[in-house]
Enzyme design. Structure first.
Site, PDB file in Angstrom:
ATOM      1  N   LYS A 105      -5.526  18.061   1.440  1.00 16.52           N
ATOM      2  CA  LYS A 105      -5.786  18.965   2.563  1.00 16.52           C
ATOM      3  C   LYS A 105      -4.811  18.641   3.670  1.00 16.52           C
ATOM      4  O   LYS A 105      -4.365  17.505   3.805  1.00 16.52           O
ATOM      5  CB  LYS A 105      -7.219  18.772   3.082  1.00 16.52           C
ATOM      6  CG  LYS A 105      -7.786  19.991   3.776  1.00 16.52           C
ATOM      7  CD  LYS A 105      -8.318  20.999   2.768  1.00 16.52           C
ATOM      8  CE  LYS A 105      -8.971  22.179   3.428  1.00 16.52           C
ATOM      9  NZ  LYS A 105      -9.748  22.970   2.464  1.00 16.52           N
TER      10      LYS A 105
HETATM   11  P1  NAD Z   1     -10.959  31.780   8.834  1.00 20.22           P
HETATM   12  O1  NAD Z   1     -10.087  31.205   9.875  1.00 20.22           O
HETATM   13  O2  NAD Z   1     -10.499  32.976   8.098  1.00 20.22           O
HETATM   14  O3  NAD Z   1     -12.392  32.107   9.444  1.00 20.22           O
HETATM   15  C1  NAD Z   1     -13.158  31.194  10.163  1.00 20.22           C
HETATM   16  C2  NAD Z   1     -14.279  31.964  10.860  1.00 20.22           C
HETATM   17  O4  NAD Z   1     -15.135  31.042  11.533  1.00 20.22           O
HETATM   18  C3  NAD Z   1     -13.767  32.912  11.938  1.00 20.22           C
HETATM   19  O5  NAD Z   1     -14.592  34.069  11.946  1.00 20.22           O
HETATM   20  C4  NAD Z   1     -13.968  32.118  13.221  1.00 20.22           C
HETATM   21  O6  NAD Z   1     -14.070  32.953  14.371  1.00 20.22           O
HETATM   22  C5  NAD Z   1     -15.273  31.427  12.888  1.00 20.22           C
HETATM   23  N1  NAD Z   1     -15.499  30.227  13.691  1.00 20.22           N
HETATM   24  C6  NAD Z   1     -14.607  29.290  14.055  1.00 20.22           C
HETATM   25  N2  NAD Z   1     -15.202  28.349  14.803  1.00 20.22           N
HETATM   26  C7  NAD Z   1     -16.502  28.711  14.884  1.00 20.22           C
HETATM   27  C8  NAD Z   1     -17.619  28.143  15.515  1.00 20.22           C
HETATM   28  N3  NAD Z   1     -17.512  27.007  16.229  1.00 20.22           N
HETATM   29  N4  NAD Z   1     -18.818  28.775  15.392  1.00 20.22           N
HETATM   30  C9  NAD Z   1     -18.896  29.922  14.686  1.00 20.22           C
HETATM   31  N5  NAD Z   1     -17.893  30.505  14.070  1.00 20.22           N
HETATM   32  C10 NAD Z   1     -16.690  29.900  14.170  1.00 20.22           C
HETATM   33  O7  NAD Z   1     -11.266  30.576   7.823  1.00 20.22           O
HETATM   34  P2  NAD Z   1     -11.757  30.674   6.310  1.00 20.22           P
HETATM   35  O8  NAD Z   1     -10.566  30.552   5.449  1.00 20.22           O
HETATM   36  O9  NAD Z   1     -12.701  31.809   6.137  1.00 20.22           O
HETATM   37  O10 NAD Z   1     -12.545  29.300   6.181  1.00 20.22           O
HETATM   38  C11 NAD Z   1     -13.893  29.152   6.596  1.00 20.22           C
HETATM   39  C12 NAD Z   1     -14.509  27.944   5.912  1.00 20.22           C
HETATM   40  O11 NAD Z   1     -14.415  28.120   4.495  1.00 20.22           O
HETATM   41  C13 NAD Z   1     -13.826  26.607   6.201  1.00 20.22           C
HETATM   42  O12 NAD Z   1     -14.800  25.586   6.150  1.00 20.22           O
HETATM   43  C14 NAD Z   1     -12.868  26.451   5.039  1.00 20.22           C
HETATM   44  O13 NAD Z   1     -12.513  25.109   4.806  1.00 20.22           O
HETATM   45  C15 NAD Z   1     -13.719  27.003   3.926  1.00 20.22           C
HETATM   46  N6  NAD Z   1     -12.998  27.454   2.731  1.00 20.22           N
HETATM   47  C16 NAD Z   1     -11.992  28.368   2.808  1.00 20.22           C
HETATM   48  C17 NAD Z   1     -11.366  28.787   1.654  1.00 20.22           C
HETATM   49  C18 NAD Z   1     -10.318  29.853   1.656  1.00 20.22           C
HETATM   50  O14 NAD Z   1      -9.899  30.268   0.569  1.00 20.22           O
HETATM   51  N7  NAD Z   1      -9.891  30.359   2.782  1.00 20.22           N
HETATM   52  C19 NAD Z   1     -11.727  28.231   0.413  1.00 20.22           C
HETATM   53  C20 NAD Z   1     -12.768  27.310   0.364  1.00 20.22           C
HETATM   54  C21 NAD Z   1     -13.399  26.931   1.533  1.00 20.22           C
END
Ligand code: NAD
Length: 418
Positions: A105
């Site tokens: 990561k």
């Molecule tokens: P992203 O940046 O697309 O979205 C994050 C979302 O969370 C946004 O809507 C943001 O406004 C919101 N957010 C941020 N801080 C916040 C808070 N304090 N309270 C409430 N909402 C908040 O990110 P993503 O890629 O969707 O990732 C989200 C989660 O999923 C993370 O934990 C990431 O590690 C995990 N994840 C992502 C992927 C991927 O393929 N993108 C894969 C596996 C896991």
């Protein structure tokens, strides 16, 4: 909040699973610490001519099963400890779903909303240059995570390829389609969340059409999860982003919200849907709902709110949204938690398909990708469910038992060098 250390969460979960498996410490001690951690300085020329220096990280937790694999995050609160925990979760996730990958990561400590597009590109390219010595298609393959997207992945692919002197699409996944990205990758994590939610409800004989669902974090993972789960007939009553939560008892119009959020800079606080009310992120988690899907950051369900959560099922779209203490409280209250390493494994699974397509210089159809994703996730879900039933262990412990068993078996075969 200040004493929260996500790596402690990882270590406690590994120990718990090892204890349940009766594994001697020698067989998992290497997994208690990351293999390699790199911290880099990233000087960036800002639009006003000044130079700012940002800090970035790339952590390779384990390469036991193959090259390190895991996302890159741009966030003002990122640090090496968080990156290490996220890398470790990737090791267990890849082992759980049977991918030939270790866990990695990366992150840059920056609030990307404060940068112009030009600044963001220069930051990304300099960061890619700084971590270039330790990434590569057979070494460590980054992907999108919080606040990074296909465009950022494209800049990294181009920077790495330029440094090496030829085009190397397999160095990164989650790229735009035109430069070797995969069909289905942008939706893959949310699709995986939908698949495990559907499989859980099937096992429990609960009709999904009766489910009321709350999703925290309408980013890549949350929005697709909400959309696909609502298409199965469930009612999404609440969603949020960093600016606010919104709520509507009769169900939110998810496609309309996704359209609104697709404009860069748009936030839910400015969304004007009919009949919606605004609610804080803290209160959103406590809504009276059947299913809660945290899809934002770590440490959202913790000591302070776990006893007040009303959902019956929690599906962890985010990585590490539940602390170890909260997990225990939820378990004691009979709330079922599908852990991150299973619930959000759809993303890395389709990243794997993208990498395989890149190595083969061949493209698969979207139907094939989605079908293969279904097969892998349903199998992983079934295996975890069986361990859960046989041992009366939580889904998290069961998932870690399975992953750790696989990792320990490979360690035994490979041995310790020298
Ligand atoms: P992203 O940046 O697309 O979205 C994050 C979302 O969370 C946004 O809507 C943001 O406004 C919101 N957010 C941020 N801080 C916040 C808070 N304090 N309270 C409430 N909402 C908040 O990110 P993503 O890629 O969707 O990732 C989200 C989660 O999923 C993370 O934990 C990431 O590690 C995990 N994840 C992502 C992927 C991927 O393929 N993108 C894969 C596996 C896991």
């Amino acid at each position: 909040m200040s004493t929260y250390n996500p790596y402690d969460n990882v270590a406690a979960t590994i120990r718990d699973a090892a204890g349940k498996l009766g594994l001697p410490e020698n067989e998992y001690i290497e997994l208690m610490r990351p293999e390699r951690q790199l911290t880099v300085s990233i000087p960036v020329r800002m639009d006003d001519g000044s130079i700012k220096v940002f800090e970035g990280y790339r952590v390779q937790h384990s390469t036991l099963l193959g090259p390190a694999k895991g996302g890159l995050r741009f966030h003002q609160d990122a640090d090496e400890t968080e990156a290490s925990a996220l890398a470790a979760w990737m090791t267990f996730k890849c082992a759980l779903v049977g991918l030939p990958y270790g866990g990695g990561k990366g992150a840059v400590k920056v609030d990307p909303t404060k940068l112009s597009k030009g600044e963001l590109e220069r930051l990304t390219r300099r960061f890619a240059t700084a971590i270039a010595p330790i990434i590569g298609p057979h070494l460590d393959i980054p992907a999108p995570d919080v606040n990074t997207n296909a465009e950022v992945m494209g800049w990294i692919m181009d920077t790495y390829s330029t440094l090496k002197g030829y085009t190397i699409p397999g160095v990164i996944t989650g790229k735009p389609l035109d430069i070797g990205g995969s069909l289905g990758r942008p939706e893959a994590t949310g699709r995986g969340v939908m698949i495990v939610t559907r499989e859980l409800l099937k096992k429990l004989n609960v009709p999904i059409e009766k489910m009321r669902v709350v999703v925290q974090g309408m980013g890549n993972v949350g929005s697709v999860s909400a959309d696909l789960i609502s298409k199965l007939g469930a009612t999404i009553v609440g969603v949020s982003d960093v600016s606010t939560g919104i709520y509507k008892e009769s169900g939110l119009d998810i496609p309309d919200i996704m359209r609104f959020l697709s404009t860069r800079g748009n936030l839910l606080k400015d969304y004007k849907g009919s009949g919606i009310s605004f609610i804080s992120n803290d209160d959103l988690l406590l809504l009276d709902t059947d299913i809660l899907i945290p899809c934002a950051l770590e440490n959202q369900i913790n000591n302070a709110n776990a006893a007040k959560i009303k959902a019956k099922y929690i599906i962890e779209g985010a990585n590490g949204p539940t602390t170890v203490e909260a997990d225990k409280i939820l378990d004691d209250r009979g709330i079922l938690v599908i852990p991150d390493i299973l619930a959000n494994a759809g993303g890395v699974t389709v990243s794997y398909f993208e990498w395989v397509q890149n190595l083969q210089a061949f493209r698969w159809e979207e139907e094939e990708i989605n079908n293969r994703l279904e097969v892998i996730l349903c199998k992983a879900f079934r295996s975890v469910y069986e361990i859960h039933k046989e041992n009366n262990t939580s889904f998290r412990t069961s998932a870690y038992m399975l992953a750790l068993k696989r990792l320990a078996a490979v360690k035994r075969i490979r041995g310790v060098f020298p």
